[in-house]
Design an enzyme around this catalytic site. Sequence first.
Site, mmCIF file in Angstrom:
data_model
loop_
_atom_site.group_PDB
_atom_site.id
_atom_site.type_symbol
_atom_site.label_atom_id
_atom_site.label_comp_id
_atom_site.label_asym_id
_atom_site.label_seq_id
_atom_site.Cartn_x
_atom_site.Cartn_y
_atom_site.Cartn_z
ATOM 1 N N GLN A 1 115.074 29.757 55.588
ATOM 2 C CA GLN A 1 115.513 27.783 55.372
ATOM 3 C C GLN A 1 114.661 27.625 56.681
ATOM 4 O O GLN A 1 114.449 27.947 57.995
ATOM 5 C CB GLN A 1 116.371 27.524 55.661
ATOM 6 N N THR A 2 113.692 26.548 56.036
ATOM 7 C CA THR A 2 112.931 25.930 57.385
ATOM 8 C C THR A 2 112.226 24.662 57.005
ATOM 9 O O THR A 2 112.915 24.040 55.881
ATOM 10 C CB THR A 2 111.527 27.064 57.636
ATOM 11 N N ARG A 3 112.864 24.226 58.625
ATOM 12 C CA ARG A 3 112.555 22.367 58.456
ATOM 13 C C ARG A 3 111.193 22.099 59.367
ATOM 14 O O ARG A 3 110.988 20.720 59.438
ATOM 15 C CB ARG A 3 113.861 21.143 58.693
ATOM 16 N N HIS B 1 105.995 28.864 63.497
ATOM 17 C CA HIS B 1 105.043 29.529 64.212
ATOM 18 C C HIS B 1 104.914 31.010 64.338
ATOM 19 O O HIS B 1 105.613 31.509 63.455
ATOM 20 C CB HIS B 1 105.427 28.474 65.598
ATOM 21 N N GLY C 1 120.356 31.624 61.474
ATOM 22 C CA GLY C 1 119.426 31.145 62.918
ATOM 23 C C GLY C 1 120.286 30.840 63.608
ATOM 24 O O GLY C 1 121.776 30.952 63.594
ATOM 25 N N ARG C 2 120.279 31.350 64.547
ATOM 26 C CA ARG C 2 121.194 31.751 65.664
ATOM 27 C C ARG C 2 121.841 30.143 65.783
ATOM 28 O O ARG C 2 123.074 30.333 66.158
ATOM 29 C CB ARG C 2 120.142 31.782 67.263
ATOM 30 N N ASP C 3 121.336 29.330 66.390
ATOM 31 C CA ASP C 3 122.414 27.924 65.587
ATOM 32 C C ASP C 3 121.930 27.073 64.630
ATOM 33 O O ASP C 3 122.040 26.272 64.785
ATOM 34 C CB ASP C 3 121.625 27.151 67.648
ATOM 35 N N HIS C 4 122.240 28.170 63.210
ATOM 36 C CA HIS C 4 121.784 26.769 61.982
ATOM 37 C C HIS C 4 122.171 25.956 61.850
ATOM 38 O O HIS C 4 123.840 26.192 61.781
ATOM 39 C CB HIS C 4 122.543 28.733 61.568
ATOM 40 N N ALA C 5 121.853 25.113 61.490
ATOM 41 C CA ALA C 5 122.572 23.536 60.702
ATOM 42 C C ALA C 5 123.094 23.163 62.161
ATOM 43 O O ALA C 5 123.707 22.033 61.956
ATOM 44 C CB ALA C 5 123.379 24.437 59.412
#
Length: 379
Positions: free
Chosen positions: A188-190, A194, A282-286
């Site tokens: 998932q991405t917003r 990179h 992700g490490r700090d997802h959402a």
Amino acid sequence: MVSKPHGGRIVRRVASDKTRERILSEQNEYPRIYVEHGEAIDVENIAHGIYSPLTGFLTDEDYTSVLHHMRLSDDTPWTIPIVLDVSKPDFGEGDAVLLYHRNIPVARMHVEEIYRFDKREFAEKVFKTTDPTHPGVSRVNAMGKYLVGGEIELLNELENPFSDYTLRPVETRVLFRERGWKTIVAFQTRNVPHLGHEYVQKAALTFVDGLFINPVLGRKKSGDFRDEVIIKAYEALFQHYYPKDAAVLATVRYEMRYAGPREAIHHAIMRKNFGATHFIVGRDHAGVGDYYGPYEAWEIFDEFPDLGITPMFIREAFYCRKCGGMVNAKICNHDEEFRVRISGTKLRKMIAESKAPPEHMMRREVFEAIRGFENPFVE
């Protein structure tokens, strides 16, 4: 094999042409509820099975169970309350109502239950804070006093400028099977990609048959990359740096809640319904601000051994001058002085100034795709 849908089946709550025509011809006979964009998106996600097994907005029993136990009343894992609020209902339980967005009837709803809820409790349980500056808490505080639960039938889709990249769970599952993928990892991405994103995606792809890049499109805050820019950036990355049969790009419309660990589970469930067997967390997802611990979104998966999709925890990537490439802390033993971390803030500043980021931060082709827009940012 492609993962089983959450709850056992892909929900479809789209009115047939005949039913839709009849309802629309009688629309003035129904009570109306006017919904915001995010709620209209929730309606679409229910109707097309992205939120399977939900068939509508939560009733009191399911809402209470989700709030306190992170499960539906039948014990199916579910962490985010998908609810519809009203200030003062002018209809009753057992009625059928039409949901309108900008004067367009988007769905018919069969009202099963109307109930009161505690906003403070909602915020504390879902967001782990009652701080009104938290975007999720702010939205809860603005909700009406009542919640309305019941099944929906989709009547009209919202305008979709990215229909070419819109795939529903029934479609992605067919696509994955046609490609012969038995294991699929979703990302998932917003943001535009990179080198750190590419590293994580390819590291995960090493262990599975296919990669499912699933950008979230929808309301964004000032300074974020515009939806069309994200699409073009990923098109460039796919064209130049991904094997054709190894990855799929498809979008999903969804409004972020910023509920940290709870929302990480919700995002995994959505991708499970698309057919993914694995999900990059992700490490700090959402997350937002400092409301959640750095690895809370990883740790919460221990509470859901029956989730039915495998989380993949890949550490944050950085460029190491000593290693001469993208690595992470698990495979690089060099001191911090050799590590160059990719800063989203710095990338935005460079792009705003039309300066090409260093090659260890962003692919040149991706930058050129972004630079093709006069203003790539939301104002």
